[in-house]
Design a protein around this motif. Sequence first.
Motif, PDB file in Angstrom:
ATOM      1  N   THR A  21       0.841  -1.197   0.000  1.00  0.00           N
ATOM      2  CA  THR A  21       0.000   0.000   0.000  1.00  0.00           C
ATOM      3  C   THR A  21       0.875   1.246   0.000  1.00  0.00           C
ATOM      4  O   THR A  21       1.820   1.340   0.782  1.00  0.00           O
ATOM      5  CB  THR A  21      -0.911   0.040   1.256  1.00  0.00           C
ATOM      6  N   TRP A  22       0.540   2.184  -0.875  1.00  0.00           N
ATOM      7  CA  TRP A  22       1.235   3.481  -0.905  1.00  0.00           C
ATOM      8  C   TRP A  22       0.221   4.609  -0.908  1.00  0.00           C
ATOM      9  O   TRP A  22      -0.825   4.519  -1.557  1.00  0.00           O
ATOM     10  CB  TRP A  22       2.088   3.615  -2.166  1.00  0.00           C
ATOM     11  N   LYS A  23       0.590   5.667  -0.172  1.00  0.00           N
ATOM     12  CA  LYS A  23      -0.125   6.944  -0.231  1.00  0.00           C
ATOM     13  C   LYS A  23       0.743   7.875  -1.044  1.00  0.00           C
ATOM     14  O   LYS A  23       1.913   8.048  -0.722  1.00  0.00           O
ATOM     15  CB  LYS A  23      -0.167   7.531   1.190  1.00  0.00           C
ATOM     16  N   GLU A  57      -4.543   6.812  -2.036  1.00  0.00           N
ATOM     17  CA  GLU A  57      -4.001   5.635  -1.342  1.00  0.00           C
ATOM     18  C   GLU A  57      -4.367   4.405  -2.162  1.00  0.00           C
ATOM     19  O   GLU A  57      -5.536   4.190  -2.463  1.00  0.00           O
ATOM     20  CB  GLU A  57      -4.573   5.539   0.073  1.00  0.00           C
ATOM     21  N   THR A  59      -3.816   0.215  -2.741  1.00  0.00           N
ATOM     22  CA  THR A  59      -3.377  -1.087  -2.237  1.00  0.00           C
ATOM     23  C   THR A  59      -3.383  -2.080  -3.391  1.00  0.00           C
ATOM     24  O   THR A  59      -4.364  -2.187  -4.128  1.00  0.00           O
ATOM     25  CB  THR A  59      -4.329  -1.573  -1.116  1.00  0.00           C
ATOM     26  N   SER A 113      -8.261   1.636  -4.657  1.00  0.00           N
ATOM     27  CA  SER A 113      -7.691   2.976  -4.705  1.00  0.00           C
ATOM     28  C   SER A 113      -8.703   3.973  -4.181  1.00  0.00           C
ATOM     29  O   SER A 113      -9.903   3.847  -4.449  1.00  0.00           O
ATOM     30  CB  SER A 113      -7.334   3.286  -6.163  1.00  0.00           C
ATOM     31  N   SER A 116      -8.123  11.285  -1.230  1.00  0.00           N
ATOM     32  CA  SER A 116      -8.454  12.035  -0.011  1.00  0.00           C
ATOM     33  C   SER A 116      -9.278  13.278  -0.345  1.00  0.00           C
ATOM     34  O   SER A 116      -9.738  13.965   0.545  1.00  0.00           O
ATOM     35  CB  SER A 116      -7.158  12.474   0.677  1.00  0.00           C
ATOM     36  N   ALA A 132       0.947   6.655  -7.061  1.00  0.00           N
ATOM     37  CA  ALA A 132       0.714   5.626  -6.030  1.00  0.00           C
ATOM     38  C   ALA A 132       0.806   4.226  -6.649  1.00  0.00           C
ATOM     39  O   ALA A 132       1.403   3.306  -6.060  1.00  0.00           O
ATOM     40  CB  ALA A 132      -0.657   5.833  -5.380  1.00  0.00           C
ATOM     41  N   VAL A 361       2.462   2.548   3.391  1.00  0.00           N
ATOM     42  CA  VAL A 361       1.586   2.403   4.565  1.00  0.00           C
ATOM     43  C   VAL A 361       1.754   0.980   5.123  1.00  0.00           C
ATOM     44  O   VAL A 361       1.741   0.015   4.353  1.00  0.00           O
ATOM     45  CB  VAL A 361       0.120   2.646   4.175  1.00  0.00           C
TER      46      VAL A 361
END
Length: 361
Positions: A21-23, A57, A59, A113, A116, A132, A361
């Motif tokens: 997972t990346w933000k 974000e 995953t 995905s 925010s 991401a 994350v």
Amino acid sequence: MDYSNPKLIIETADLEAGTVTWKSPSNLAIVKYWGKFGDQLPKNPSISLTLENAFTETTLEYRPKETAGPGISLEFFFEEEPNPAFAQRIGAFLERLIPVFPFLPQLDLTIHSQNSFPHSAGIASSASSMSALALGLCSLEDNLFQTLNDDQEFDRKASFVARLGSGSASRSIFPYMAFWGQHSGVAGSSDQFAIPLENEIAPIFKTLHDDILILSKKEKAVASTKGHDLMNQHPFAESRYNQARQNIHFLLNALKSGDLEAFGRIAENEALSLHGLMMSSNPGFFLLDPNTLTAIERVRNFREESKLPVYFSLDAGPNLHILYPESVIPEVRLFLESELMPLCEDQVWIADWAGEGPEQV
Ligand code: DP6
């Protein structure tokens, strides 16, 4: 530069399923990328401010493919819902990436995905979402092959892959500010990937705020890919690329010396030039809202009267970005709430600022 690597093939039968997972944030171009050639290469270098609050974000879940076959096997969920349109776009992107990540067709992939920020904010969601995803793919490669343990190499590859998804996404990989495009004055710069500018900027630029006025929630009338295309026949194209190169030169000096006024002058010149180019292309298009013009006038009047360093920028849409350093937050917020907020649709504006870049994350 060629990241094709036929060796990245899974040879063991006991591959374990996993998740990464990346933000990753969006970014605001101060010198704009508008015009491209070849495989997503920019006609001029650009410089951006990495945001903090506006992020995607993503995953990536992977497991050995149940039914062997040559293509990409993908399920895609956007904000928890299956999204066939995005799934198709991401699937096609992953197909194109098979030479870079030849292990992808060996896996069943599920991607979740979420953003925010609201879609209507006109914040560049392709920058945050593609960066991401690119970071997730590089982590996946590293999990499977331990090939990217050098941070600099990891970021460079992530920026390269992000660029193939969306040019501006290449810049989202780095904290505070990033530089994308080959330029003789910047060591290590390349059309293929962005590089960090963190060590080339005075401390004040790490405190920049970017408040985004939502002046209209309407969908933008022209996708940026179409806008880039129109630059190919644009009568002002060559002058534009020269102007951008000149602004790059001045902005790099301003960033180094801490010259906020020059920074603001260039940011505004670039924003208005971008919209000028859109208006004078064929067909021409107009993305500003009447309230964008009113807000610009109010920002300029406020600056004149208060002598405070408050500037504006625009993306390819009507929403105005208000740029200022942390030191003037109280005065600017008072002005914003009394004079600018009433111009916003449903009085909505979003507070953002220079960010530290993506985070696993
Ligand atoms: C006006 O990166 O969205 O925001 O490479 O076709 O995906 P593609 O275009 P994109 O273009 C961004 C245009 C811009 C300026 C900028 O971010 O530099």
